[in-house]
Write a protein that holds these residues in place. Structure first.
Motif, PDB file in Angstrom:
ATOM      1  N   LYS A 146     106.393  30.367  86.354  1.00  0.00           N
ATOM      2  CA  LYS A 146     105.736  29.990  85.114  1.00  0.00           C
ATOM      3  C   LYS A 146     106.995  30.072  84.347  1.00  0.00           C
ATOM      4  CE  LYS A 146     101.617  29.843  83.513  1.00  0.00           C
ATOM      5  NZ  LYS A 146     100.479  30.442  83.258  1.00  0.00           N
TER       6      LYS A 146
ATOM      7  N   VAL B 228     102.812  30.706  90.295  1.00  0.00           N
ATOM      8  CA  VAL B 228     101.855  29.621  90.435  1.00  0.00           C
ATOM      9  C   VAL B 228     101.729  29.175  91.530  1.00  0.00           C
ATOM     10  CG1 VAL B 228     101.550  27.019  89.668  1.00  0.00           C
ATOM     11  CG2 VAL B 228     102.837  28.663  88.044  1.00  0.00           C
ATOM     12  N   GLU B 230     101.424  26.971  94.547  1.00  0.00           N
ATOM     13  CA  GLU B 230     101.484  25.339  94.892  1.00  0.00           C
ATOM     14  C   GLU B 230     100.743  25.092  96.078  1.00  0.00           C
ATOM     15  OE1 GLU B 230     103.312  23.223  92.965  1.00  0.00           O
ATOM     16  OE2 GLU B 230     104.286  24.571  91.599  1.00  0.00           O
TER      17      GLU B 230
END
Ligand SMILES: Cc1cc2nc3c(=O)[nH]c(=O)nc-3n(C[C@H](O)[C@H](O)[C@H](O)COP(=O)(O)OP(=O)(O)OC[C@H]3O[C@@H](n4cnc5c(N)ncnc54)[C@H](O)[C@@H]3O)c2cc1C
Ligand SMILES: Cc1cc2nc3c(=O)[nH]c(=O)nc-3n(C[C@H](O)[C@H](O)[C@H](O)COP(=O)(O)OP(=O)(O)OC[C@H]3O[C@@H](n4cnc5c(N)ncnc54)[C@H](O)[C@@H]3O)c2cc1C
Lengths: 320, 266
Positions: A146, B228, B230
């Motif tokens: 992020k 994150v 994926e």
């Protein structure tokens, strides 16, 4: 901000193999649009030149002697300085004694994240995607970041180093930064290694719990010596005290990718496979035809190793 | 000495590959039927280290913390049965699917709420995600040094002497306190809880804290992950094994040696 910062490492003044592998990974990412490659190293300017030849566009050499043999906390401000100078938004380092501490430390210091023990990397859609094993090697996760910089520690032997090209040019600059050592190193004890290093051996003969007792390793050492290879072990065998932990292959041991890996009485748990699945050719010697190692092998013998291994030694001697 | 031990409950890391399944759309592991979650295998060693330090000092307190679903009480109970004094369970919907950076924040906040600790002990890695970042994160947040992958720990004046496992040997270091130390499997066998201690453990207090109690609700939640996810999948492995035949082990060995020679592998 764009570009890649590679944290290279040297041992006793010579670049460690992971340094070339990291530059190989960085060049791949540069080819995918991630920007230019800067390499950081603690040591001499000569090392900086070697890093350029191995694929860096620029090198930052930290000449501060306090970094030699130091722990990650001493490296942290130096790497932050190099990051600032390079303007990189991707940081790659090795999954080494240094990187396994420095990666998370840097991530927490900068409010970003790190992918540990990364086995693959790609730059797509303007971001870094890191692939890593989880759940003991049973699953793969692909992660992105992020915040910047994206940080990844790369597992040994996941990327190939490029052949050094002395005609490559790039700037080598020096800095002199080191952090405070709150933790003091009192001493280092090298594990005594007999013969070839496990990680470098073209042939590895490994034994597991199925050997039944430590004497089985004598047989494996004889086979390994005959093939000019090294002897490894599963964690089960090491935990039983049958073989030194420095010879353990797997997730929590060494990563090997020899041309030939002979697994004797090893079931092939995912955590063991994590350390040797990159072997070019696997031979399994196991009593159990359903063992995972047998499935992963190119050739397998289903029988008692106590009979097979001595016979194999004799046959190989006959072939000369 | 006030010691905090962090223990995590994880899916059994020795779950056979055949029983291990992933929901690729949800990017989550489907819990294997009939295989109960376990205490992360390195964490009892961290508890063992804490108990040995307390015993050597003749005084002190060992508090165990776990962040996880309600079932993570079992991981705390296990440490209490080994001899730890008190437990803290951090739980609640805010903690669902958080990443390890958020985990470190939550654990550090809990340690601060406990009034700090002289020493925080963790396992070297959680055998599910296997990142080894939580101990370094806690240390960074608390502003104390972190010594990872410990094989032996002993009190040394006002600090600790720690033997660490390196790739090719061992390293001895000295750290001041407070500090965070992560413990490796080389530390040695943790003690096995005895029946009497298991019964005593049932009477020990386990406090339960949520994100609001720790003042970190705004930083938890899947949407605040720094990493994150994926994709999550099971890698495909194809088997192309050639079983070497033969009537006797000797014949099999001969056939194998010849194959290996023909393939120029030996
Ligand atoms: C967090 C974590 C990290 C781990 N890290 C590692 C790691 O780095 N490396 C590692 O190796 N393991 C690791 N493990 C352990 C791993 O899960 C397995 O438990 C271990 O690899 C099993 O070792 P093994 O194959 O020697 O023993 P077993 O699984 O017991 O297999 C023994 C095999 O020997 C065969 N056998 C028995 N007798 C004979 C005979 N006479 N002749 C021929 N074959 C015979 C059996 O059929 C069987 O296949 C880890 C586990 C965890 C939880
Ligand atoms: C992108 C992403 C998505 C994730 N999604 C999920 C998910 O959907 N479901 C899920 O279950 N997990 C999920 N996780 C994993 C979870 O966040 C981590 O397992 C956990 O935070 C531990 O991280 P680690 O493996 O880095 O721990 P490590 O740093 O390897 O752990 C080291 C030590 O820290 C301590 N420790 C770690 N975690 C805890 C804890 N929770 N309580 C007490 N002590 C602890 C233990 O002593 C442990 O031995 C996800 C992780 C990431 C990165």
């Amino acid at each position: 901000m764009a570009g890649i910062l590679v944290i290279a490492e040297a041992n006793e003044g010579a670049l460690a193999p992971i340094s070339g592998e990291l530059l190989g990974a960085a060049r791949k990412l540069a080819g995918e649009g991630a920007g230019s490659v800067t390499a950081f190293i603690a040591g001499s300017e000569a090392l900086g030149k070697e890093l350029i030849a191995l694929g860096a566009d620029a090198a930052i050499v930290d000449t501060n002697p306090a970094l030699q043999g130091a722990l990650a906390e001493v490296y942290l401000p130096a790497v932050q300085a190099a990051l600032q100078q390079s303007g990189a938004d991707i940081v790659l380092m090795g999954q080494t004694a240094l990187g396994r501490d420095l990666g998370p430390m840097l991530a927490f210091a900068l409010g970003t994240a790190v992918s540990m023990e990364t086995v693959d990397l790609k730059y797509a859609g303007g971001k870094l995607i890191a692939t890593r094993a989880c759940y003991g090697g049973n699953a793969r996760a692909e992660v992105s970041f992020k915040n910047a910089p994206a940080i990844a520690t790369v597992k040994a032997k996941s990327f190939d180093a490029l052949a050094p090209d002395a005609s490559r040019s790039g700037s080598v600059s020096t800095i002199d930064v080191a952090g405070e050592a709150r933790v003091k190193v009192l001493g280092v004890q090298k594990a005594e290694s007999t013969g070839i290093r496990l990680e470098d051996a073209p042939v590895v003969v490994s034994g597991g719990r199925g050997l039944g007792d430590p004497s089985g390793f004598k047989m494996l050492e004889e086979l390994a010596a005959l093939l000019k290879g090294a002897t490894g072990a599963s964690r089960a065998a090491c935990d039983l005290g049958w073989y030194p932990p420095s010879q353990q292959v797997g997730l929590t041991g060494k990563v090997v990718s020899p041309n030939l890996y002979i697994a004797v009485a090893i079931s092939g748990a995912s955590q063991h496979m994590a350390g040797m699945a990159g072997s070019k050719n696997i031979v399994a010697i196991n009593k159990d035809p359903d063992a995972n190692m047998v499935k992963a092998a190119k050739y397998a013998i289903i029988d008692d190793y106590k009979k097979v291994v001595p016979a194999l030694i004799e046959e190989i001697k006959k072939l000369g | 000495m006030n010691i905090v031990v962090c223990v995590k409950q994880i899916p059994d890391p020795e779950t056979p590959a055949a029983s291990f399944k992933v929901d690729e759309a949800a990017k989550k592991v489907i819990p294997a039927q009939g295989i109960a979650p376990v205490v992360n295998p390195y964490d009892p060693q961290a508890t063992e280290a804490a108990l040995r330090l307390k015993e050597a000092a003749g005084s002190g307190k060992v508090t165990v913390i776990s962040l996880g679903p309600d079932s993570a009480r079992d991981a705390i109970k296990h440490a209490l049965a080994m001899g730890a004094d008190e437990g803290v369970l951090i739980t609640g919907p805010e903690f669902e699917d958080i990443d390890n950076f958020q985990t470190a924040k939550a654990l550090a906040a809990a340690i601060q709420k406990l009034g700090g600790a002289d020493l925080v002990l963790t396992g070297r890695a959680a055998a599910d995600w296997d990142m080894g970042v939580v101990p370094l994160g806690i240390a960074q947040i608390l502003g104390v040094p972190c010594v990872t992958v410990a094989k032996a720990i002993e009190k040394n004046g006002a600090g600790l002497k720690v033997e660490r496992v390196l790739e090719d040997g061992f390293q001895t270091v000295e750290t001041p306190l407070p500090a965070v130390v992560s413990v490796s499997n080389e530390f040695g066998e943790p003690r096995y809880p005895q029946l009497r201690q298991i019964m005593l453990a049932a009477k020990k207090t386990v406090q339960v804290w949520g994100a609001n109690d720790l003042g970190i609700a705004g930083e938890m939640g899947k949407e605040n992950r720094a990493l994150v996810l994926e994709a999550l999948y099971v890698p495909k492995v194809e088997s192309n094994v050639e079983i070497i035949e033969g009537d006797t082990p000797e014949e099999k060995a001969r056939n194998l040696a010849q194959k290996l020679r023909a393939a120029k592998l030996i």
